[in-house]
Design a protein around this motif. Structure first.
Motif, PDB file in Angstrom:
ATOM      1  N   ALA A   1      22.097  11.952  52.887  1.00 48.35           N
ATOM      2  CA  ALA A   1      21.903  10.984  53.978  1.00 48.35           C
ATOM      3  C   ALA A   1      21.231   9.720  53.458  1.00 48.35           C
ATOM      4  CB  ALA A   1      21.061  11.608  55.082  1.00 48.35           C
ATOM      5  N   TRP A   2      20.253   9.915  52.594  1.00 49.35           N
ATOM      6  CA  TRP A   2      19.523   8.771  52.031  1.00 49.35           C
ATOM      7  C   TRP A   2      20.459   7.874  51.223  1.00 49.35           C
ATOM      8  CZ3 TRP A   2      18.446   8.318  46.600  1.00 49.35           C
ATOM      9  CH2 TRP A   2      17.640   7.228  46.273  1.00 49.35           C
TER      10      TRP A   2
ATOM     11  N   LEU B   1      23.972   0.239  54.005  1.00 53.21           N
ATOM     12  CA  LEU B   1      23.218  -1.022  54.030  1.00 53.21           C
ATOM     13  C   LEU B   1      23.814  -2.025  53.048  1.00 53.21           C
ATOM     14  CD1 LEU B   1      19.428  -0.148  54.238  1.00 53.21           C
ATOM     15  CD2 LEU B   1      20.724  -1.612  55.761  1.00 53.21           C
ATOM     16  N   TYR B   2      24.154  -1.527  51.885  1.00 50.17           N
ATOM     17  CA  TYR B   2      24.720  -2.385  50.853  1.00 50.17           C
ATOM     18  C   TYR B   2      26.032  -3.005  51.331  1.00 50.17           C
ATOM     19  CZ  TYR B   2      26.590  -3.803  46.333  1.00 50.17           C
ATOM     20  OH  TYR B   2      27.124  -4.537  45.305  1.00 50.17           O
TER      21      TYR B   2
ATOM     22  N   ILE C   1      18.717 -16.292  50.772  1.00 51.99           N
ATOM     23  CA  ILE C   1      17.806 -15.684  51.756  1.00 51.99           C
ATOM     24  C   ILE C   1      18.418 -14.396  52.292  1.00 51.99           C
ATOM     25  CG2 ILE C   1      16.711 -15.997  54.024  1.00 51.99           C
ATOM     26  CD1 ILE C   1      16.372 -18.935  53.287  1.00 51.99           C
ATOM     27  N   ARG C   2      19.702 -14.464  52.556  1.00 58.41           N
ATOM     28  CA  ARG C   2      20.375 -13.252  53.033  1.00 58.41           C
ATOM     29  C   ARG C   2      20.235 -12.131  52.005  1.00 58.41           C
ATOM     30  NH1 ARG C   2      26.007 -15.042  55.970  1.00 58.41           N
ATOM     31  NH2 ARG C   2      25.146 -16.753  57.139  1.00 58.41           N
ATOM     32  N   ARG C   3      20.435 -12.499  50.744  1.00 58.39           N
ATOM     33  CA  ARG C   3      20.323 -11.484  49.688  1.00 58.39           C
ATOM     34  C   ARG C   3      18.924 -10.892  49.667  1.00 58.39           C
ATOM     35  NH1 ARG C   3      23.226 -14.972  46.238  1.00 58.39           N
ATOM     36  NH2 ARG C   3      25.371 -14.282  46.154  1.00 58.39           N
ATOM     37  N   ALA C   4      17.931 -11.770  49.796  1.00 62.48           N
ATOM     38  CA  ALA C   4      16.540 -11.296  49.768  1.00 62.48           C
ATOM     39  C   ALA C   4      16.296 -10.304  50.903  1.00 62.48           C
ATOM     40  CB  ALA C   4      15.593 -12.489  49.877  1.00 62.48           C
ATOM     41  N   ILE C   5      16.798 -10.629  52.078  1.00 62.01           N
ATOM     42  CA  ILE C   5      16.622  -9.731  53.233  1.00 62.01           C
ATOM     43  C   ILE C   5      17.311  -8.388  52.965  1.00 62.01           C
ATOM     44  CG2 ILE C   5      17.193  -9.399  55.684  1.00 62.01           C
ATOM     45  CD1 ILE C   5      16.953 -12.500  55.957  1.00 62.01           C
ATOM     46  N   ILE C   6      18.515  -8.472  52.442  1.00 59.79           N
ATOM     47  CA  ILE C   6      19.270  -7.233  52.169  1.00 59.79           C
ATOM     48  C   ILE C   6      18.548  -6.394  51.121  1.00 59.79           C
ATOM     49  CG2 ILE C   6      21.455  -6.293  51.293  1.00 59.79           C
ATOM     50  CD1 ILE C   6      22.670  -9.057  52.333  1.00 59.79           C
ATOM     51  N   ILE C   7      18.039  -7.059  50.090  1.00 56.82           N
ATOM     52  CA  ILE C   7      17.331  -6.321  49.031  1.00 56.82           C
ATOM     53  C   ILE C   7      16.086  -5.647  49.603  1.00 56.82           C
ATOM     54  CG2 ILE C   7      15.992  -6.611  46.886  1.00 56.82           C
ATOM     55  CD1 ILE C   7      18.139  -8.706  46.071  1.00 56.82           C
ATOM     56  N   CYS C   8      15.373  -6.352  50.480  1.00 53.41           N
ATOM     57  CA  CYS C   8      14.183  -5.756  51.113  1.00 53.41           C
ATOM     58  C   CYS C   8      14.576  -4.518  51.926  1.00 53.41           C
ATOM     59  CB  CYS C   8      13.505  -6.765  52.033  1.00 53.41           C
ATOM     60  SG  CYS C   8      12.621  -8.025  51.131  1.00 53.41           S
ATOM     61  N   ALA C   9      15.672  -4.668  52.686  1.00 47.49           N
ATOM     62  CA  ALA C   9      16.128  -3.535  53.493  1.00 47.49           C
ATOM     63  C   ALA C   9      16.517  -2.367  52.606  1.00 47.49           C
ATOM     64  CB  ALA C   9      17.326  -3.973  54.352  1.00 47.49           C
TER      65      ALA C   9
END
Lengths: 166, 295
Positions: free
Chosen positions: A92-93, A100-101, B265-273
């Motif tokens: 799941a992780w 997300l990616y 900025i979008r990339r930074a947000i995605i990387i944080c997520a």
């Protein structure tokens, strides 16, 4: 009547248990296969391997190696471990991270098919579009399967823990 | 559609060169591959054409790639075989039957020959943006006119009036809203001036299309050479390679305005997520340990 219900319920639990086990084994096999594909791709010389990953800005080769290692490790855990919580949780992780990616790729407007399998698609004479669709199906399978398994394991734990606490 | 930001202002000055030979083992036919990394990770791969021993004419080709724009451009000056080969370079954007998969792309194209013409046409019709080689005229390619961003020119001055007329006609029919031809001084690194006397137009063309809220400035370097230089290039692959290197160094800027949050900025947000999701199991383990110690 109650006996009948108990029999049906036990069978249901057994079937679900088998399903979860089957899912974990199949997910493990899939992860091992994709991990090997990633390793093979990463060892190639395609130009895409030198270009940075669209999100992580690390060379695609390193990303493939890193992800391949993680998938391989989780694949092995799925194949050999007995702890279903751990197995389902790890799947799941990983699937959540992949999701997300992929959402991230969409967000930055990167419409190229995901290079999850690197240049192996060329060797297998599969178009990257087809490979991309296949990877999406696998991702959906992993996501749905793992979260369903976790939910079932959680329900089962609750039902077994309930009489003990009474 | 949001247009991701692409801004190329300088080169990293890193140049890798590979020299292999054509698949038929013809050692007289150099396969020169130049990959340049631009400041924004734009990769350019150039393949030098020529004629093989068997008499096959093999054309020049160039492919630009960026992470944002997997195919930023292709240049075709190609024989049928080479066009097919170049299309195969784009195979990650083209599905099995040769149809272009679509998505953001610049296409620089030159002479288009049948039968791959159809496939090229498909690229034209599905690419989001096009950078066009001068030799493509509107009658040759059934283009979606709104896609044209820029026009590249690399012909000799003799052809220039024709091109100007073409640009003008494109302007008139609304293909481009502004045509601005940049003609700058000859650039050179070494050698005597006499070698470059025939270099009249280091071609550069700027076409802005305000309708889409972006502008592209595109400058292409010198590729008009003196006879002596052409002769030298014909016999000296190293010299040829260097010439092309110089030539492509003059591609100075492709600027676009981003419509929303910049991709960085979008990339930074995605990387944080991604990082927070990736660290979730660790946090979970720590939390459980803490709870266990409390009990």
């Amino acid at each position: 009547m109650r006996q009948k219900f108990e029999i049906v319920f036990t069978r249901y639990l057994q079937a679900m248990g088998n399903l979860v086990r089957s899912f974990i084994y199949s997910a493990g096999c899939l992860l091992l296969a994709t991990a090997i594909a990633k390793f093979i791709s990463a060892s190639g010389s395609a130009s895409i391997l030198h270009s940075p990953d669209p999100i992580l800005s690390i060379k695609s080769r390193y990303v493939l190696c890193f992800l391949g290692a993680i998938e391989f490790a989780i694949g092995l855990i799925c194949a050999f471990s007995k702890r279903q919580w751990l197995q389902a949780g790890l799947i799941a992780w990983l699937a959540t991270n992949f999701l997300l990616y992929r959402l991230g790729l969409e967000w930055i407007g990167h419409r190229k098919p995901c290079s999850c399998l690197g240049n192996l698609t060329d060797a297998l004479h599969i178009s990257s579009q087809t490979a991309d669709v296949a990877m999406k199906i696998i991702l959906a399978y992993l996501l749905i399967g793992s979260y369903t398994s976790l939910l079932w394991l959680w329900c089962q734990r609750k039902s077994t823990a309930a009489p003990a606490t009474m | 559609m949001s247009i991701p930001s692409v801004k190329i202002t300088s080169f990293k000055s890193t140049l890798t060169q590979e020299r292999t030979y054509s698949t038929n083992g013809d050692s007289n036919f150099p396969y020169i591959r130049i990959t340049e990394e631009f400041s924004t990770n734009l990769f350019l791969t150039f393949r030098e054409g020529g004629t093989t021993k068997s008499g096959e004419r093999v054309a020049n080709e160039a492919v630009f790639e960026t992470p944002d724009y997997p195919v930023i451009g292709i240049a075709l000056f190609a024989s049928r075989y080479q066009q097919a080969r170049l299309l195969s370079l784009l195979n990650n954007r083209i599905v099995e039957d040769g149809e272009y998969a679509g998505g953001p792309a610049y296409v620089i194209s030159g002479y288009v020959e049948k039968p791959v013409n159809m496939k090229i046409t498909q690229i034209y019709s599905k690419a989001d943006y096009l950078l066009l080689e001068q030799s493509i005229s509107s009658d040759k390619a059934p283009l979606n006119v709104s896609k044209i961003m820029a026009v590249r020119s690399s012909r000799q001055d003799a052809v220039w009036p024709y091109e100007s007329i073409m640009y003008e006609s494109w302007s008139q029919v609304g293909l481009v809203s502004k045509v601005d031809l940049n003609i700058s001084a000859t650039r050179r690194n070494s050698g005597s001036d006499s070698d470059f006397k025939r270099v009249i137009l280091p071609q550069g063309t700027l076409v802005s299309d305000k309708r889409f809220g972006f502008s592209v400035s595109y400058f292409w370097g010198i590729d008009h050479l003196a006879d002596s230089e052409i002769a030298k290039m014909a016999t000296d692959p190293d010299y040829r390679t260097n010439r092309y290197y110089l030539k492509y160094r003059h591609l100075t800027a492709i600027n676009q305005k981003s419509t929303f949050l910049p991709n960085s900025i979008r990339r930074a947000i995605i990387i944080c997520a991604l990082a927070s999701t990736a660290l979730l199991p660790v946090l979970l383990i720590l939390w459980r340990k803490k709870n266990a110690s409390k009990i």
